[in-house]
Motif scaffolding. Structure first.
Motif, PDB file in Angstrom:
ATOM      1  N   ASP A 123      31.435   4.964  20.725  1.00  0.00           N
ATOM      2  CA  ASP A 123      31.185   6.231  21.415  1.00  0.00           C
ATOM      3  C   ASP A 123      30.283   7.133  20.597  1.00  0.00           C
ATOM      4  OD1 ASP A 123      32.358   5.959  23.839  1.00  0.00           O
ATOM      5  OD2 ASP A 123      34.314   6.741  23.237  1.00  0.00           O
ATOM      6  N   THR A 124      30.453   7.128  19.246  1.00  0.00           N
ATOM      7  CA  THR A 124      29.600   7.962  18.401  1.00  0.00           C
ATOM      8  C   THR A 124      28.166   7.484  18.465  1.00  0.00           C
ATOM      9  OG1 THR A 124      31.457   8.373  16.932  1.00  0.00           O
ATOM     10  CG2 THR A 124      29.269   8.849  16.075  1.00  0.00           C
ATOM     11  N   GLN A 125      27.981   6.137  18.454  1.00  0.00           N
ATOM     12  CA  GLN A 125      26.636   5.600  18.586  1.00  0.00           C
ATOM     13  C   GLN A 125      26.009   6.002  19.907  1.00  0.00           C
ATOM     14  OE1 GLN A 125      27.612   1.471  18.082  1.00  0.00           O
ATOM     15  NE2 GLN A 125      27.005   1.449  15.927  1.00  0.00           N
ATOM     16  N   THR A 126      26.818   5.970  20.960  1.00  0.00           N
ATOM     17  CA  THR A 126      26.327   6.359  22.289  1.00  0.00           C
ATOM     18  C   THR A 126      25.912   7.821  22.305  1.00  0.00           C
ATOM     19  OG1 THR A 126      27.735   4.738  23.346  1.00  0.00           O
ATOM     20  CG2 THR A 126      26.925   6.523  24.724  1.00  0.00           C
ATOM     21  N   ALA A 127      26.740   8.676  21.708  1.00  0.00           N
ATOM     22  CA  ALA A 127      26.425  10.102  21.675  1.00  0.00           C
ATOM     23  C   ALA A 127      25.125  10.351  20.929  1.00  0.00           C
ATOM     24  CB  ALA A 127      27.574  10.875  21.017  1.00  0.00           C
ATOM     25  N   GLN A 128      24.915   9.617  19.809  1.00  0.00           N
ATOM     26  CA  GLN A 128      23.686   9.793  19.053  1.00  0.00           C
ATOM     27  C   GLN A 128      22.493   9.268  19.831  1.00  0.00           C
ATOM     28  OE1 GLN A 128      24.466   7.888  15.304  1.00  0.00           O
ATOM     29  NE2 GLN A 128      25.599   9.641  14.496  1.00  0.00           N
ATOM     30  N   ALA A 129      22.699   8.142  20.528  1.00  0.00           N
ATOM     31  CA  ALA A 129      21.612   7.598  21.342  1.00  0.00           C
ATOM     32  C   ALA A 129      21.208   8.555  22.441  1.00  0.00           C
ATOM     33  CB  ALA A 129      22.030   6.255  21.952  1.00  0.00           C
ATOM     34  N   GLY A 130      22.183   9.279  22.978  1.00  0.00           N
ATOM     35  CA  GLY A 130      21.902  10.227  24.051  1.00  0.00           C
ATOM     36  C   GLY A 130      20.956  11.324  23.621  1.00  0.00           C
ATOM     37  N   ARG A 131      20.957  11.655  22.316  1.00  0.00           N
ATOM     38  CA  ARG A 131      20.083  12.728  21.833  1.00  0.00           C
ATOM     39  C   ARG A 131      18.628  12.289  21.737  1.00  0.00           C
ATOM     40  NH1 ARG A 131      24.804  13.091  18.613  1.00  0.00           N
ATOM     41  NH2 ARG A 131      26.094  14.827  19.273  1.00  0.00           N
ATOM     42  N   ALA A 132      18.403  10.972  21.763  1.00  0.00           N
ATOM     43  CA  ALA A 132      17.052  10.449  21.682  1.00  0.00           C
ATOM     44  C   ALA A 132      16.587   9.917  23.031  1.00  0.00           C
ATOM     45  CB  ALA A 132      16.996   9.335  20.641  1.00  0.00           C
ATOM     46  N   ARG A 133      17.250  10.339  24.097  1.00  0.00           N
ATOM     47  CA  ARG A 133      16.998   9.768  25.400  1.00  0.00           C
ATOM     48  C   ARG A 133      15.746  10.351  26.040  1.00  0.00           C
ATOM     49  NH1 ARG A 133      18.252  14.115  28.077  1.00  0.00           N
ATOM     50  NH2 ARG A 133      19.821  15.476  27.237  1.00  0.00           N
ATOM     51  N   ARG A 134      15.376   9.742  27.133  1.00  0.00           N
ATOM     52  CA  ARG A 134      14.263  10.217  27.943  1.00  0.00           C
ATOM     53  C   ARG A 134      14.642  11.515  28.635  1.00  0.00           C
ATOM     54  NH1 ARG A 134      11.427   6.317  32.402  1.00  0.00           N
ATOM     55  NH2 ARG A 134      10.337   7.886  33.643  1.00  0.00           N
ATOM     56  N   THR A 135      13.655  12.371  28.843  1.00  0.00           N
ATOM     57  CA  THR A 135      13.914  13.634  29.523  1.00  0.00           C
ATOM     58  C   THR A 135      14.241  13.371  30.995  1.00  0.00           C
ATOM     59  OG1 THR A 135      12.397  14.795  28.066  1.00  0.00           O
ATOM     60  CG2 THR A 135      12.933  15.877  30.142  1.00  0.00           C
ATOM     61  N   ALA A 136      15.231  14.098  31.513  1.00  0.00           N
ATOM     62  CA  ALA A 136      15.668  13.907  32.889  1.00  0.00           C
ATOM     63  C   ALA A 136      14.644  14.435  33.878  1.00  0.00           C
ATOM     64  CB  ALA A 136      17.010  14.613  33.111  1.00  0.00           C
ATOM     65  N   GLY A 137      14.542  13.750  35.017  1.00  0.00           N
ATOM     66  CA  GLY A 137      13.636  14.186  36.061  1.00  0.00           C
ATOM     67  C   GLY A 137      14.137  15.442  36.752  1.00  0.00           C
ATOM     68  N   VAL A 138      13.199  16.263  37.204  1.00  0.00           N
ATOM     69  CA  VAL A 138      13.548  17.558  37.799  1.00  0.00           C
ATOM     70  C   VAL A 138      13.880  17.382  39.276  1.00  0.00           C
ATOM     71  CG1 VAL A 138      12.680  19.858  38.350  1.00  0.00           C
ATOM     72  CG2 VAL A 138      12.124  18.809  36.154  1.00  0.00           C
ATOM     73  N   THR A 139      14.910  18.093  39.738  1.00  0.00           N
ATOM     74  CA  THR A 139      15.264  18.118  41.150  1.00  0.00           C
ATOM     75  C   THR A 139      14.975  19.516  41.707  1.00  0.00           C
ATOM     76  OG1 THR A 139      17.516  18.870  40.769  1.00  0.00           O
ATOM     77  CG2 THR A 139      17.147  16.515  40.708  1.00  0.00           C
ATOM     78  N   PHE A 140      15.119  19.664  43.018  1.00  0.00           N
ATOM     79  CA  PHE A 140      14.995  20.971  43.652  1.00  0.00           C
ATOM     80  C   PHE A 140      16.397  21.543  43.835  1.00  0.00           C
ATOM     81  CE2 PHE A 140      11.138  18.718  44.843  1.00  0.00           C
ATOM     82  CZ  PHE A 140      10.166  19.662  44.501  1.00  0.00           C
ATOM     83  N   ALA A 141      16.726  22.514  43.024  1.00  0.00           N
ATOM     84  CA  ALA A 141      18.079  23.059  43.020  1.00  0.00           C
ATOM     85  C   ALA A 141      18.401  23.731  44.347  1.00  0.00           C
ATOM     86  CB  ALA A 141      18.233  24.061  41.880  1.00  0.00           C
ATOM     87  N   GLY A 142      19.644  23.572  44.772  1.00  0.00           N
ATOM     88  CA  GLY A 142      20.079  24.172  46.034  1.00  0.00           C
ATOM     89  C   GLY A 142      21.040  25.322  45.815  1.00  0.00           C
ATOM     90  N   ARG A 143      21.049  26.240  46.772  1.00  0.00           N
ATOM     91  CA  ARG A 143      22.014  27.341  46.787  1.00  0.00           C
ATOM     92  C   ARG A 143      23.163  26.916  47.698  1.00  0.00           C
ATOM     93  NH1 ARG A 143      23.017  32.490  49.496  1.00  0.00           N
ATOM     94  NH2 ARG A 143      23.466  34.106  47.943  1.00  0.00           N
ATOM     95  N   PHE A 144      24.376  26.885  47.167  1.00  0.00           N
ATOM     96  CA  PHE A 144      25.512  26.344  47.910  1.00  0.00           C
ATOM     97  C   PHE A 144      26.526  27.447  48.168  1.00  0.00           C
ATOM     98  CE2 PHE A 144      29.005  23.645  49.070  1.00  0.00           C
ATOM     99  CZ  PHE A 144      28.411  22.495  49.561  1.00  0.00           C
ATOM    100  N   GLU A 145      26.915  27.612  49.451  1.00  0.00           N
ATOM    101  CA  GLU A 145      27.805  28.716  49.840  1.00  0.00           C
ATOM    102  C   GLU A 145      29.075  28.214  50.518  1.00  0.00           C
ATOM    103  OE1 GLU A 145      25.629  32.142  51.798  1.00  0.00           O
ATOM    104  OE2 GLU A 145      24.090  30.561  51.928  1.00  0.00           O
ATOM    105  N   PHE A 146      30.202  28.760  50.078  1.00  0.00           N
ATOM    106  CA  PHE A 146      31.474  28.631  50.788  1.00  0.00           C
ATOM    107  C   PHE A 146      31.733  29.977  51.460  1.00  0.00           C
ATOM    108  CE2 PHE A 146      31.826  25.931  47.003  1.00  0.00           C
ATOM    109  CZ  PHE A 146      32.160  24.711  47.561  1.00  0.00           C
ATOM    110  N   ASP A 147      31.889  29.972  52.771  1.00  0.00           N
ATOM    111  CA  ASP A 147      32.035  31.219  53.526  1.00  0.00           C
ATOM    112  C   ASP A 147      33.383  31.227  54.238  1.00  0.00           C
ATOM    113  OD1 ASP A 147      31.808  33.500  55.058  1.00  0.00           O
ATOM    114  OD2 ASP A 147      30.162  32.762  56.308  1.00  0.00           O
ATOM    115  N   ASP A 148      34.326  32.003  53.704  1.00  0.00           N
ATOM    116  CA  ASP A 148      35.645  32.197  54.318  1.00  0.00           C
ATOM    117  C   ASP A 148      36.325  30.859  54.624  1.00  0.00           C
ATOM    118  OD1 ASP A 148      37.780  33.705  55.236  1.00  0.00           O
ATOM    119  OD2 ASP A 148      37.002  33.826  57.279  1.00  0.00           O
ATOM    120  N   ILE A 149      36.421  30.021  53.599  1.00  0.00           N
ATOM    121  CA  ILE A 149      36.965  28.673  53.770  1.00  0.00           C
ATOM    122  C   ILE A 149      38.491  28.706  53.808  1.00  0.00           C
ATOM    123  CG2 ILE A 149      37.168  26.377  52.747  1.00  0.00           C
ATOM    124  CD1 ILE A 149      34.390  27.008  53.869  1.00  0.00           C
ATOM    125  N   HIS A 150      39.048  28.031  54.810  1.00  0.00           N
ATOM    126  CA  HIS A 150      40.487  27.785  54.919  1.00  0.00           C
ATOM    127  C   HIS A 150      40.703  26.281  54.986  1.00  0.00           C
ATOM    128  CE1 HIS A 150      41.858  31.975  55.934  1.00  0.00           C
ATOM    129  NE2 HIS A 150      40.569  32.079  56.219  1.00  0.00           N
TER     130      HIS A 150
END
Length: 370
Positions: free
Chosen positions: A4-31
């Motif tokens: 797990d430690t090796q994995t965590a260290q490998a994660g720091r040298a990883r490829r940059t993540a691709g960008v998404t289009f962020a969404g606005r998410f609403e809960f309106d008076d949910i029951h």
């Protein structure tokens, strides 16, 4: 060095993540109901585009049910769900999960044991050609530092590595909203901090809106741009970590973010007396019953010089700090404090306590359980 430690260290040298289009998410008076039991009661909440919103609360508070409603796995009894202003669930609309543009990361990771790691990640990329889906899956695995495991199977992975695969699979379709249900609960405590930090870095890179369920207040404070505190299906308070910690609106909120000493009192001449001091009751009615809270870290302990005499009942060494229980005049239950270790001599029994008036939090009785 552990896997797990090796994995965590490998994660720091990883490829940059691709960008998404962020969404606005609403809960309106949910029951929501399970039979006669109401599990969510008129809850309204918005996750702004690109932010990490943490749903925090004890078991049974409704946070996972709310996440399942967002994903389309559950249907609300009443209310509306909107993504970027468009209704995706309501009285006359129900968009199925696969068409919502949201990613879901389950608590148990839910990897398919008979599929390779690469095939697990590309599983949801059904709208792409096989070649494009494989390329996207490989890119997602590289982002989380696990490309060297692409042709292996889930059973060879540690818990931390499975968590990373689940994250890669959820992000591969580049959802505008990512839903995460207790994503770190199964990880070793020594690894949790590094995996959580790397996950947050990936979320920032993708710019996806993330809604994260957790029962851990510290985790919510570490991850969330904003936190929504739930209890019994109701939204108790929401805001930044600083707002919820420094300005809790109820005794429940104060106690969820830190250990507290709680006392009962009554407003007399505009003030409330507690075993740890007297505090002004601004805006509270004369004679009103109130609850007072003092965080353990706010109790100052000295051999002499404090205003409150106390006797040490127990003392527990916890490394950097010590946890102490005291008998204090006017309190039927022991008063607790956390202090820096080794500040007080061993064998000491009689001490003095003091608390700054600003560290005594007052709540009207109507807000005690809210």
């Amino acid at each position: 060095m552990t896997v797990d430690t090796q994995t965590a260290q490998a994660g720091r040298a990883r490829r940059t993540a691709g960008v998404t289009f962020a969404g606005r998410f609403e809960f309106d008076d949910i029951h929501h109901r399970y039979g006669a039991r109401e599990t969510i009661r008129g809850l309204s909440l918005t996750a702004e585009a690109g932010e990490v919103l943490c749903l925090l609360g004890p078991s049974g508070s409704g946070k996972t049910t709310l996440l399942r409603i967002a994903a389309g796995i559950e249907a609300q009894s009443a209310g509306r769900v909107r993504l970027n202003g468009l209704e995706i669930a309501g009285p006359h609309v129900f968009v199925p999960p696969e068409r919502r543009g949201v990613g879901l990361m389950f608590q148990d990771f839910a990897l398919f044991p008979h599929l390779t790691i690469r095939d697990n990640v590309r599983y949801g990329l059904t709208a792409m050609s096989r070649a494009a889906a494989l390329a996207e899956a490989d890119a997602a695995l590289e982002r989380v530092g696990l490309s060297h495991y692409a042709d292996r199977y889930p059973h060879v992975l540690s818990g931390g590595e499975q968590q990373r695969v689940a994250l890669a699979r959820a992000l591969a379709p580049r959802p505008s909203v990512l839903l995460m249900d207790e994503p770190f609960s199964g990880l070793d405590s020594r690894l949790k901090d590094s995996i959580r930090a790397d996950t947050l870095a990936i979320l920032r890179e993708t710019r996806a809106t993330a809604i994260v369920v957790t029962h851990d207040a510290e985790e919510a404070m570490r991850m969330g741009d904003r936190i929504a505190l739930l209890k019994d299906g109701c939204l108790i308070q929401h805001g930044t970590a600083d707002e919820l910690y420094r300005r809790p609106k109820s005794l429940f909120a104060a106690g969820f973010f830190s250990e507290i000493n709680a006392f009962e009192g009554t407003v007399r001449s505009g003030r409330v007396e507690t075993p740890l001091g007297t505090v002004a009751a601004d805006g509270m009615a004369e004679g009103a019953p109130v609850s007072a809270a003092v965080r353990l870290s706010s109790v100052n302990v000295r051999e002499t010089g404090g205003s409150i005499p106390a006797r040490i009942l127990s003392r527990r060494f916890l490394g950097v700090v010590e946890l102490l229980n005291f008998a204090v005049p006017g309190s039927e239950t022991p008063v607790r404090a956390r202090i820096k270790a080794d500040v007080l001599p061993q064998g000491l029994r009689e001490v003095t306590l003091s608390v700054d008036a600003g560290d005594i939090l007052l709540f009207e009785k109507a807000n005690v359980t809210a």
